[in-house]
Design a protein around this motif. Sequence first.
Motif, PDB file in Angstrom:
ATOM      1  N   UNK A 338       0.824  -1.210   0.000  1.00 38.05           N
ATOM      2  CA  UNK A 338       0.000   0.000   0.000  1.00 38.05           C
ATOM      3  C   UNK A 338       0.860   1.262   0.000  1.00 38.05           C
ATOM      4  N   UNK A 339       1.865   1.303   0.884  1.00 44.05           N
ATOM      5  CA  UNK A 339       2.651   2.537   1.035  1.00 44.05           C
ATOM      6  C   UNK A 339       3.611   2.782  -0.120  1.00 44.05           C
ATOM      7  N   UNK A 340       4.088   1.741  -0.765  1.00 45.29           N
ATOM      8  CA  UNK A 340       5.077   1.925  -1.836  1.00 45.29           C
ATOM      9  C   UNK A 340       4.460   2.609  -3.053  1.00 45.29           C
ATOM     10  N   UNK A 341       3.148   2.574  -3.166  1.00 45.03           N
ATOM     11  CA  UNK A 341       2.480   3.184  -4.320  1.00 45.03           C
ATOM     12  C   UNK A 341       2.784   4.672  -4.437  1.00 45.03           C
ATOM     13  N   UNK A 342       3.085   5.325  -3.303  1.00 48.37           N
ATOM     14  CA  UNK A 342       3.308   6.772  -3.301  1.00 48.37           C
ATOM     15  C   UNK A 342       4.567   7.188  -4.048  1.00 48.37           C
ATOM     16  N   UNK A 343       5.495   6.255  -4.307  1.00 52.74           N
ATOM     17  CA  UNK A 343       6.747   6.632  -4.981  1.00 52.74           C
ATOM     18  C   UNK A 343       6.906   5.946  -6.341  1.00 52.74           C
ATOM     19  N   UNK A 344       5.841   5.318  -6.840  1.00 54.78           N
ATOM     20  CA  UNK A 344       5.924   4.611  -8.119  1.00 54.78           C
ATOM     21  C   UNK A 344       5.440   5.490  -9.268  1.00 54.78           C
ATOM     22  N   UNK A 345       6.132   5.423 -10.393  1.00 54.21           N
ATOM     23  CA  UNK A 345       5.642   6.059 -11.608  1.00 54.21           C
ATOM     24  C   UNK A 345       4.466   5.254 -12.154  1.00 54.21           C
ATOM     25  N   UNK A 346       3.607   5.908 -12.898  1.00 53.50           N
ATOM     26  CA  UNK A 346       2.570   5.170 -13.602  1.00 53.50           C
ATOM     27  C   UNK A 346       3.227   4.207 -14.578  1.00 53.50           C
ATOM     28  N   UNK A 347       2.799   2.973 -14.559  1.00 55.64           N
ATOM     29  CA  UNK A 347       3.395   1.968 -15.433  1.00 55.64           C
ATOM     30  C   UNK A 347       4.595   1.265 -14.837  1.00 55.64           C
ATOM     31  N   UNK A 348       4.929   1.596 -13.592  1.00 55.54           N
ATOM     32  CA  UNK A 348       6.067   0.932 -12.930  1.00 55.54           C
ATOM     33  C   UNK A 348       5.832  -0.573 -12.861  1.00 55.54           C
ATOM     34  N   UNK A 349       6.870  -1.340 -13.165  1.00 58.58           N
ATOM     35  CA  UNK A 349       6.816  -2.795 -13.070  1.00 58.58           C
ATOM     36  C   UNK A 349       7.435  -3.242 -11.754  1.00 58.58           C
ATOM     37  N   UNK A 350       6.785  -4.204 -11.116  1.00 60.66           N
ATOM     38  CA  UNK A 350       7.258  -4.725  -9.832  1.00 60.66           C
ATOM     39  C   UNK A 350       7.478  -6.219  -9.930  1.00 60.66           C
ATOM     40  N   UNK A 351       8.562  -6.688  -9.315  1.00 58.28           N
ATOM     41  CA  UNK A 351       8.890  -8.113  -9.294  1.00 58.28           C
ATOM     42  C   UNK A 351       9.294  -8.496  -7.868  1.00 58.28           C
ATOM     43  N   UNK A 352       8.534  -9.398  -7.261  1.00 53.73           N
ATOM     44  CA  UNK A 352       8.778  -9.832  -5.881  1.00 53.73           C
ATOM     45  C   UNK A 352       9.136 -11.316  -5.881  1.00 53.73           C
ATOM     46  N   UNK A 353      10.336 -11.627  -5.392  1.00 51.06           N
ATOM     47  CA  UNK A 353      10.766 -13.020  -5.264  1.00 51.06           C
ATOM     48  C   UNK A 353      10.372 -13.495  -3.876  1.00 51.06           C
ATOM     49  N   UNK A 354       9.481 -14.470  -3.811  1.00 45.02           N
ATOM     50  CA  UNK A 354       8.945 -14.926  -2.526  1.00 45.02           C
ATOM     51  C   UNK A 354       8.965 -16.450  -2.466  1.00 45.02           C
TER      52      UNK A 354
END
Length: 405
Positions: A338-354
């Motif tokens: 939720x909080x990380x959305x405040x610093x993302x550009x529109x169209x930002x790609x995210x990859x989480x290794x879990x």
Amino acid sequence: MISTIQQRSDYTFKANRSLGRHGWLRLTPAYGVKLVEKLLANVETEAIVLDPFSGTATTGLVAAELGHQAFSFDINPFLIWLGNAKCRNYSEHCLRDIRKQVKQVLKEYKILRVRDNWTPKIFNIERWWSSDTLKLLSALRTALVNHFGEPEERDEYNLVWIAFCRLIIETSSAAFNHVSMSFKETVSDRNCEDIDELFLIILESILLSAEKNICGSVQVLKVDARHITELDGIRIDKVITSPPYPNRISYIRELRPYMYWTKFLNEAKEAGELDWLAIGGTWGIATSRLNSWQVEDETLPSDIFSTANSIKISDGKNASLLGVYVLKYFYDMHLHLSSIRSILKDGCELHYIVGNSTFFGNMVDTAALLSESMRILGYSKISSEIVRKRNCNKALYEYCISATW
């Protein structure tokens, strides 16, 4: 003739050298470096990359090596120090100066070894090092402080302290042949020449890998990934990270020897406080606090509550506590997403290794649960794929969850 130490060290540091700066400590698996390189393969150099769970700064360093500007977040002061040290460029003059001063350090060390020197207050320290080895390590540390200052005092000499961190593990009885640290049955003694020679081999390996400058840039910042507010107006193009897994392994616990010897930890309760701030909270005082913790956000995916409840009502030891742990883990990750959305550009790609996990036969499908959190929070193009099998248990895998903001 090559000494026994030289032979053993050539074997020990073979993989280390191939990883360059990533292999300075025993903390970065080779597959992690390759995976980040793959995820950045088609990214424009101008893209700004973020790893909100820095750890040993693998993502930041790989991104900078490829010419990107990168940022990493962590709450652990040792990992912030280590990450910035790994990602810094060192001048030829600095490397020459270190080699020159270390000769004087080793002369002083041989004098200091007959005196009483500072040692860290690690619980049950005798299972880590014999009394003779401990005396030598403490003498070397005192000599290093006399010449280079404490680890945080002079950034240009961080390489010396990274070499010392590697030395304390190489001379310990700790075993790393499985997912968590254990101890060998016997604690071996080291003599003065062994410590002297091994330290020089480790240091030279690190100095050689630091000769090549990094063309990009990295900053490792102290930021709680659950409460990200801003980044000086900077917006992120790409997020690549590997947060803690919901498997109750304490990352603070495994880092304790490094943190005590470098004085980033002074007593056990500090480790517990750091663990409580980590995603999930898993060890020491963090575990006891789980007993009174209650979820504050009822908008979490319903499957998270049902998964935690299945663990709570099982017959396993401490089942209720571990059910709360799993719930808090996904609550913390939801806060982060939720909080990380405040610093993302529109169209930002995210990859989480879990990684997924099991508790008393109850599968915790991390990829599916985090994907559902992303969907609720407005992310799009959410998908996941298996990266690798984690061990011989066919049910345990690592996944890459991808999404777009």
